[in-house]
Design an enzyme around this catalytic site. Sequence first.
Site, PDB file in Angstrom:
ATOM      1  N   TYR A 141       8.818  27.960 -41.904  1.00 39.34           N
ATOM      2  CA  TYR A 141       8.252  28.996 -42.768  1.00 39.34           C
ATOM      3  C   TYR A 141       7.895  28.442 -44.147  1.00 39.34           C
ATOM      4  CZ  TYR A 141       9.142  33.201 -39.938  1.00 39.34           C
ATOM      5  OH  TYR A 141       9.119  34.181 -38.990  1.00 39.34           O
ATOM      6  N   LYS A 191      17.709  23.592 -31.090  1.00 40.95           N
ATOM      7  CA  LYS A 191      16.943  22.905 -30.035  1.00 40.95           C
ATOM      8  C   LYS A 191      17.202  21.409 -30.224  1.00 40.95           C
ATOM      9  CE  LYS A 191      13.943  22.966 -26.611  1.00 40.95           C
ATOM     10  NZ  LYS A 191      14.261  23.512 -25.281  1.00 40.95           N
ATOM     11  N   ASP A 223      16.364  28.233 -25.917  1.00 37.29           N
ATOM     12  CA  ASP A 223      15.813  28.798 -24.675  1.00 37.29           C
ATOM     13  C   ASP A 223      16.930  29.423 -23.841  1.00 37.29           C
ATOM     14  OD1 ASP A 223      16.807  26.203 -24.317  1.00 37.29           O
ATOM     15  OD2 ASP A 223      15.173  25.540 -23.010  1.00 37.29           O
ATOM     16  N   ASP A 247      14.043  34.747 -36.230  1.00 35.67           N
ATOM     17  CA  ASP A 247      12.986  35.762 -36.214  1.00 35.67           C
ATOM     18  C   ASP A 247      12.767  36.245 -34.780  1.00 35.67           C
ATOM     19  OD1 ASP A 247      10.759  37.303 -37.139  1.00 35.67           O
ATOM     20  OD2 ASP A 247       9.429  35.735 -36.346  1.00 35.67           O
ATOM     21  N   ASP A 251      14.165  40.110 -32.808  1.00 35.06           N
ATOM     22  CA  ASP A 251      13.331  41.115 -32.121  1.00 35.06           C
ATOM     23  C   ASP A 251      13.818  41.316 -30.683  1.00 35.06           C
ATOM     24  OD1 ASP A 251      11.663  41.182 -34.405  1.00 35.06           O
ATOM     25  OD2 ASP A 251       9.881  41.481 -33.167  1.00 35.06           O
TER      26      ASP A 251
HETATM   27  C1  IPM Z   1      10.612  39.601 -40.110  1.00 38.44           C
HETATM   28  C2  IPM Z   1       9.118  39.552 -40.092  1.00 38.44           C
HETATM   29  C3  IPM Z   1       8.647  38.534 -41.124  1.00 38.44           C
HETATM   30  C4  IPM Z   1       9.217  37.185 -40.734  1.00 38.44           C
HETATM   31  C5  IPM Z   1       7.106  38.450 -41.283  1.00 38.44           C
HETATM   32  C6  IPM Z   1       6.489  39.795 -41.571  1.00 38.44           C
HETATM   33  C7  IPM Z   1       6.712  37.444 -42.330  1.00 38.44           C
HETATM   34  O1  IPM Z   1       8.657  39.281 -38.809  1.00 38.44           O
HETATM   35  O2  IPM Z   1      11.177  39.915 -41.179  1.00 38.44           O
HETATM   36  O3  IPM Z   1      11.238  39.327 -39.082  1.00 38.44           O
HETATM   37  O4  IPM Z   1       8.673  36.489 -39.869  1.00 38.44           O
HETATM   38  O5  IPM Z   1      10.233  36.803 -41.324  1.00 38.44           O
HETATM   39 MN    MN Z   2      10.222  39.217 -37.286  1.00 39.95          MN
END
Ligand code: IPM
Ligand code: MN
Length: 359
Positions: A141, A191, A223, A247, A251
Amino acid sequence: MNLNLTVLPGDGIGPEVTEQAVLVLRAVADRFGHQIHLQQKLIGGAALAAFNDPLPADTIQACVSSSAVLLGAVGSPAFDHNPGHLRPEAGLLRIRRELGAYANLRPAVFFAALEDCSPLRAEIVRGTDIMIVRELLGGAYFGQPRSIEGEAGARIAVNTMRYGENEIERIARVAFELAMKRKKKVLSVDKANVLECSRLWRDVVTRVGKDYREVKLGHQYVDSAAMLLVQRPAEFDVVLTENMFGDILSDQAGGVVGSLGLLASASIGGPVGLYEPVHGSAPDIAGKGIANPLGAILSVAMLLRHSFHLEREAACVEGTVADVLAKGARTADLAGKMHKAISTSEMGRRVVEAVKTPS
Ligand code: IPM
Ligand code: MN
């Protein structure tokens, strides 16, 4: 206590869910006798539209001079073709860096009332209570160099994954400290079979782990960790990982517990904490009043706990959310076939009412 906050509603569903989160915060403050002072500022696409800058100086100034920042979401398709530094997301990455927020805590807790929401069988997901500790200021990032160059059809893009020992050590300590107050398990995700960054990561985490003899430390390739997260989510306690893996896995953890709309986060480590739901700006449902505000509301709980050490107040918000879900309140993402979906503001109202009149 005086709570001085900056609110950054941002883009898409950000303003809708943040509005409900602020109403809940006000209700909790009233109930427990705290004073709230809020200032609202622009970030992301909203700030680009107004100032052609995803993080105006005025927003930074407000954030660094408050005690905590509550953020909605950032991202808007209107700016998809902008260069990187003029995308909404650049505002979010910069505010994380300005605030020194290297530790991103993302709890994924399964609510007993939501057994019909998880794509997993109830006996698999029951008991899931994971704390993802995502490193937030390093890795691909932020690593330099980064670029896209060359002629159309033959362009080359470069990103750099970069970690220093100090960056790994400080996030590892956050994970071990949290584990000490939980089930005393840390799973470090990397990894290391492919990446140098991950080999260093594993080395440093192992070294830091020696200071926490009571904590059981495991390592898993990302993975394989992704697979285990859906196979045996209830066995996880603290997951420690670098920026991009965190990240992705967070999710996925949202999917496991029934909806990404439920997940809260705290970005801490610097002088001012930043609190935001894990979900994005969801432009497809923005403005319809159907987004789930619980991720934002639970982020208020994290704000109370981590920035103000108001544990009772934080627990009140979390307990209230569990109660409201147990009574059948469901936004569209959670409704399925069994429940009638309620709106963003109705979900917020039910949490506010329950905070005001504890049962
Ligand atoms: C999160 C989001 C952010 C990230 C994006 C919007 C830059 O996906 O906070 O998880 O990747 O950190
Ligand atoms: Mn995210």
